[in-house]
Design an enzyme around this catalytic site. Structure first.
Site, short mmCIF file in Angstrom:
data_model
loop_
_atom_site.label_atom_id
_atom_site.label_comp_id
_atom_site.label_asym_id
_atom_site.label_seq_id
_atom_site.Cartn_x
_atom_site.Cartn_y
_atom_site.Cartn_z
N CYS A 1 -4.80 2.39 -3.56
CA CYS A 1 -3.53 2.92 -3.02
C CYS A 1 -2.39 1.93 -3.23
CB CYS A 1 -3.64 3.28 -1.55
SG CYS A 1 -4.72 4.66 -1.24
N LYS B 1 -10.13 -0.80 10.82
CA LYS B 1 -10.26 -1.98 9.95
C LYS B 1 -10.51 -3.24 10.78
CE LYS B 1 -7.06 -0.17 6.49
NZ LYS B 1 -7.86 0.25 5.34
N HIS C 1 0.87 -1.18 0.00
CA HIS C 1 0.00 0.00 0.00
C HIS C 1 0.91 1.24 0.00
CE1 HIS C 1 -2.75 2.97 1.86
NE2 HIS C 1 -3.75 2.17 1.54
N GLN D 1 -4.31 -5.24 7.05
CA GLN D 1 -5.28 -6.26 6.63
C GLN D 1 -5.07 -7.57 7.41
OE1 GLN D 1 -7.73 -5.42 4.69
NE2 GLN D 1 -6.87 -3.44 4.08
N ASP E 1 3.26 -4.59 7.96
CA ASP E 1 2.06 -3.78 7.80
C ASP E 1 0.89 -4.74 7.99
OD1 ASP E 1 -0.23 -2.62 6.86
OD2 ASP E 1 0.67 -1.73 5.09
N1 7TS Z 1 -1.64 -0.72 4.68
C1 7TS Z 1 -2.56 -1.52 4.13
C2 7TS Z 1 -2.20 -2.93 3.73
C3 7TS Z 1 -3.86 -1.03 3.96
O1 7TS Z 1 -4.80 -1.82 3.44
C4 7TS Z 1 -4.18 0.30 4.35
C5 7TS Z 1 -5.52 0.91 4.10
C6 7TS Z 1 -3.17 1.07 4.97
C7 7TS Z 1 -1.90 0.52 5.09
C8 7TS Z 1 -3.43 2.43 5.50
O2 7TS Z 1 -4.29 2.36 6.58
P1 7TS Z 1 -4.84 3.67 7.30
O3 7TS Z 1 -5.85 3.16 8.26
O4 7TS Z 1 -3.68 4.33 7.94
O5 7TS Z 1 -5.43 4.51 6.21
N2 7TS Z 1 -6.22 0.35 3.01
C9 7TS Z 1 -7.31 0.85 2.40
C10 7TS Z 1 -7.96 0.18 1.37
O6 7TS Z 1 -7.61 -0.91 0.95
N3 7TS Z 1 -8.99 0.93 0.94
O7 7TS Z 1 -9.06 2.04 1.68
C11 7TS Z 1 -8.00 2.01 2.59
#
Ligand code: 7TS
Length: 409
Positions: A367, A229, A126, A206, A203
């Site tokens: 992303c 999430k 990401h 997910q 990371d």
């Molecule tokens: N890393 C992964 C693997 C992610 O899926 C996401 C967010 C992030 C980092 C960033 O997370 P945040 O909570 O700091 O924003 N992924 C997604 C997505 O798949 N669609 O919207 C956000």
């Protein structure tokens, strides 16, 4: 101990939003990789905190200040237990995965990276696990190397063996790809890096929601995830870190609560975890995240995994026969996500048509622009699952995709 039997119809009743309608259709929420819905336990905890416990932490000598401080400290303990961290000092509250990775890239990177050092990432990261490393690479002269993927969008582990070398300083890798659902063998990957003295970051944005995380078993140095999430609130996330490494990292941000003593001549800092938590934190968010973790903890994790894995395989089976569909979720080890495109229909149009049926999915590059480039497409349509999704919802999804296809024929 987890003692609530996992029954999806009962679980659904815990999530008030799932009973709502969208455009007079039953909501079919399949955008969980972006953000999950919240159980009543989390919503109630936020209301309770603001109704009975709200004040700033650490500063007050008054009763509410004590209640808020206790809630915040208890939340840290709950997260430490969830991660199987040795100490709750190793748990830093952040705004989310993005901030957690920026913290490591900036603070650890400044202290440890030099010209010619290598930062090892993967082709499926990401942007949150790419851009912070590019920023620190520019400042330090370090170089980014990328582990490629094969044609099933799995990591090329032979290439990894070649890339891991004497100049590698850090490996930063996702547990599960948010775009495709590929499940990486991170334990094995981390073990190889550690054997070479390389620092490791997972990371888990997910990974944590679908698999949980045992940081001692993974043996990673850093683990990042987001509250929103994993059925918790937005604006709260976690950075777990190796205590010795973090104790030698300079502060990331300066301000209140992270200092020991301030003067214009010299300021000294607190130890872990406060050193990395400048300013008033998201206290209610921390309490809400703890409520989410406790909510999940009432079920046997293996039951949730089995349910989510059955959903994924069912979805792949239902979708693969649809005329004109291309599925990108092909990894042997996979979970949580099905990415696809329909011949002659832009991914955004698929999502718009599905929305009219009450079906919430996401379209775009998720992303992960570099990954889209390797797939040779600008965007995919993506459905992503949570513990409350059902096979009936996947039937609705499949029927809506067929409708979209017919509209564009
Ligand atoms: N890393 C992964 C693997 C992610 O899926 C996401 C967010 C992030 C980092 C960033 O997370 P945040 O909570 O700091 O924003 N992924 C997604 C997505 O798949 N669609 O919207 C956000």
């Amino acid at each position: 101990m987890p003692d609530t039997p996992f029954e999806v119809e009962v679980v659904r009743r815990d999530f008030p939003i799932l009973a709502t309608q969208v455009r007079e259709k039953k909501l079919c929420y399949l955008d969980n990789a972006a953000s999950t819905q919240k159980p009543r336990a989390v919503i109630d905890r936020l209301q309770e905190f603001y109704s009975r416990e709200n004040a700033n932490i650490h500063r007050g000598v008054h009763h509410l200040g004590e209640l808020a401080t206790d809630a915040y400290h208890d939340a840290r303990k709950t997260v430490a237990k969830f991660l199987n961290a040795k100490s709750d000092k190793q748990v830093i509250f952040t705004r989310g995965t993005t901030e957690s990775i920026n913290l490591v890239a900036t603070s650890w990177g400044r202290a440890n990276l030099q010209k010619g050092d290598q930062i090892l990432l993967t082709a499926m990261e990401h942007h949150a696990n790419i851009v912070p490393w590019q920023l620190i690479a520019e400042q330090t002269g370090a170089v980014i190397k990328v582990i490629p993927t094969n044609d099933r969008a799995e990591l090329d582990l032979d290439a990894y063996d070649q890339l891991l070398g004497e100049h590698t300083r850090i490996l930063a890798i996702c547990h599960i790809s948010n775009s495709l659902g590929t499940l990486n063998p991170i334990k094995e990957i981390i073990a190889k890096a550690k054997a070479m003295g390389v620092t490791t970051l997972v990371d888990g944005a997910q990974g944590a929601p679908h698999l949980g995380a045992d940081v001692q078993d993974l043996n990673c140095d850093f683990y990042a995830f987001s509250g929103h999430k994993i059925y918790g609130p937005t604006g709260i996330g976690i950075l777990y870190g190796n205590q010795e490494i973090m104790e030698n990292m300079p502060p990331y941000q300066g301000g209140g609560d992270m200092i020991q003593r301030v003067s214009f001549e010299k300021t000294t800092y607190k130890g872990l975890p406060e050193r990395f938590e400048a300013g008033t934190p998201n206290i209610a968010g921390a309490a809400g995240l703890a409520a989410a973790i406790k909510y999940l903890g009432q079920f046997n994790q293996a039951d949730i995994k089995a349910h989510e894995s059955a959903l994924l395989e069912y979805a792949l089976g239902q979708l693969e026969d649809i005329d004109g569909i291309t599925l990108y979720t092909k990894a042997v080890a996979r979970t949580g996500v099905v990415s696809f495109n329909l011949e002659g229909v832009h991914a955004h149009d698929i999502a718009t048509i599905l929305d009219r049926e009450g079906v919430a999915i996401r379209a775009g590059n998720h992303c992960t622009q570099p990954l889209m480039k390797t797939l040779g497409v600008p965007a995919t349509a993506r459905t992503s699952f949570a513990l409350y999704n059902t096979k009936e919802e996947i039937d609705t999804l499949a029927a809506s995709i067929i409708k979209a296809r017919q509209l564009f024929k």
